[in-house]
Design a protein around this motif. Structure first.
Motif, short mmCIF file in Angstrom:
data_model
loop_
_atom_site.label_atom_id
_atom_site.label_comp_id
_atom_site.label_asym_id
_atom_site.label_seq_id
_atom_site.Cartn_x
_atom_site.Cartn_y
_atom_site.Cartn_z
N ASP A 1 0.78 -1.14 0.33
CA ASP A 1 0.13 -0.21 0.00
C ASP A 1 1.20 1.47 0.26
N ALA A 2 0.83 2.33 -0.72
CA ALA A 2 1.81 3.04 -1.16
C ALA A 2 1.63 4.20 -0.30
N LYS A 3 0.44 4.19 0.11
CA LYS A 3 -0.47 5.45 0.69
C LYS A 3 0.10 4.91 2.18
N ALA A 4 0.20 3.62 2.56
CA ALA A 4 0.82 3.14 4.48
C ALA A 4 1.94 3.62 4.45
N VAL A 5 3.14 2.91 3.57
CA VAL A 5 4.06 3.00 3.26
C VAL A 5 4.33 4.90 3.18
N GLY A 6 3.97 5.33 2.45
CA GLY A 6 3.88 7.31 2.82
C GLY A 6 4.27 7.36 3.88
N CYS A 7 2.61 6.97 4.72
CA CYS A 7 3.13 7.43 6.13
C CYS A 7 4.12 7.16 6.65
N HIS A 8 4.61 5.82 7.01
CA HIS A 8 5.37 5.86 7.55
C HIS A 8 7.49 5.98 7.47
N LEU A 9 7.14 6.42 5.96
CA LEU A 9 8.61 7.43 6.08
C LEU A 9 8.56 7.93 6.29
N THR A 10 7.31 8.82 6.69
CA THR A 10 6.74 10.56 7.07
C THR A 10 6.99 10.41 8.67
N ASN A 11 6.98 9.07 9.25
CA ASN A 11 7.13 8.88 11.19
C ASN A 11 8.77 8.41 11.26
N ALA A 12 8.65 7.93 10.30
CA ALA A 12 10.34 7.98 10.48
C ALA A 12 11.62 9.02 9.92
N TYR A 13 10.90 9.90 8.94
CA TYR A 13 11.98 11.14 9.05
C TYR A 13 11.48 11.69 9.71
N ASN A 14 10.33 12.30 10.43
CA ASN A 14 10.50 12.69 11.09
C ASN A 14 10.95 12.19 13.01
N GLY A 15 10.71 11.54 12.93
CA GLY A 15 11.35 10.58 14.21
C GLY A 15 12.79 11.34 14.34
N ILE A 16 13.28 11.29 13.56
CA ILE A 16 14.97 11.27 12.97
C ILE A 16 15.45 12.43 13.73
N HIS A 17 14.76 13.11 13.30
CA HIS A 17 14.82 15.17 14.02
C HIS A 17 14.63 14.65 15.69
N LEU A 18 13.91 14.21 16.20
CA LEU A 18 13.34 13.79 17.27
C LEU A 18 14.69 13.09 18.16
N THR A 19 15.02 11.76 17.57
CA THR A 19 16.12 11.51 18.65
C THR A 19 16.92 12.15 18.18
#
Length: 199
Positions: free
Chosen positions: A151-169
């Motif tokens: 599911d491209a939409k779900a994968v896009g959500c996952h990538l966005t979450n990981a992408y922003n999570g890098i900043h928090l980490t």
């Protein structure tokens, strides 16, 4: 009748953005802004309306530049997967060079829960990121590097979450390898189902 500003408004918004980004909204006082921007209080209020209004304008500037930067990373790569990799590697480098994190993510954590104007802006930024990553995933599926059944939409959500999570980490100043591992595992999981792990 208020006099027209005699300063470069765009430059002052840039300066305010850097200050809010570094210190956060609550820890930045009006006096901090006065000192950092080199303006007196009346000029600041006449030009921007107040601290909150200036914060939102600074946040809008950051959001625009951040989305344009992500678009550039995704579009300039020869393949979609390489574009995603490029975006993650670059954001990891930026995040580890500075502990300030992402201004939009910071705003979402600090102000969005109690300020509808900030919440709306952060939500729109994250929606745009999800859309950009989804488009990159769909392109990768067409290129045969990501399983088309995903599911491209779900994968896009996952990538966005990981992408922003890098900043928090990165705000916790971890060893560089921690951030690198997040990037590598995110990318490995992106393509493993197709049997084509990113180089």
């Amino acid at each position: 009748m208020p006099r027209s500003p005699t300063f470069d408004r765009d430059a002052k918004v840039e300066q305010a953005m850097q200050l809010f980004w570094e210190k956060g909204y609550e820890s930045t006082s009006v006096q901090d802004l006065v000192d950092h921007l080199g303006l007196n209080r009346s000029s600041l209020y006449n030009a921007f309306g107040g601290k909150h209004e200036l914060y939102l304008e600074a946040l809008d500037r950051y959001r625009r530049e951040d989305i344009e930067w992500l678009q550039e990373q995704l579009r300039e790569a020869p393949t979609a997967v390489e574009g995603i990799r490029q975006a993650f590697v670059a954001v990891a480098e930026r995040a580890t060079e500075s502990c300030c994190g992402c201004f939009t993510t910071n705003a979402a954590v600090e102000c969005a829960p109690r300020d509808a104007s900030t919440q709306k802006r952060a939500r729109k930024s994250f929606e745009k990121m999800r859309s950009l990553f989804r488009a990159a995933v769909e392109r990768a599926q067409e290129e045969g590097t990501i399983d088309p059944s995903r599911d491209a939409k779900a994968v896009g959500c996952h990538l966005t979450n990981a992408y922003n999570g890098i900043h928090l980490t990165a705000k916790t100043d971890p060893p560089d390898k921690v951030v690198q591992d997040i990037v590598e595992e995110t990318l490995r999981g992106l393509t493993c189902s197709s049997g084509d792990a990113p180089a």
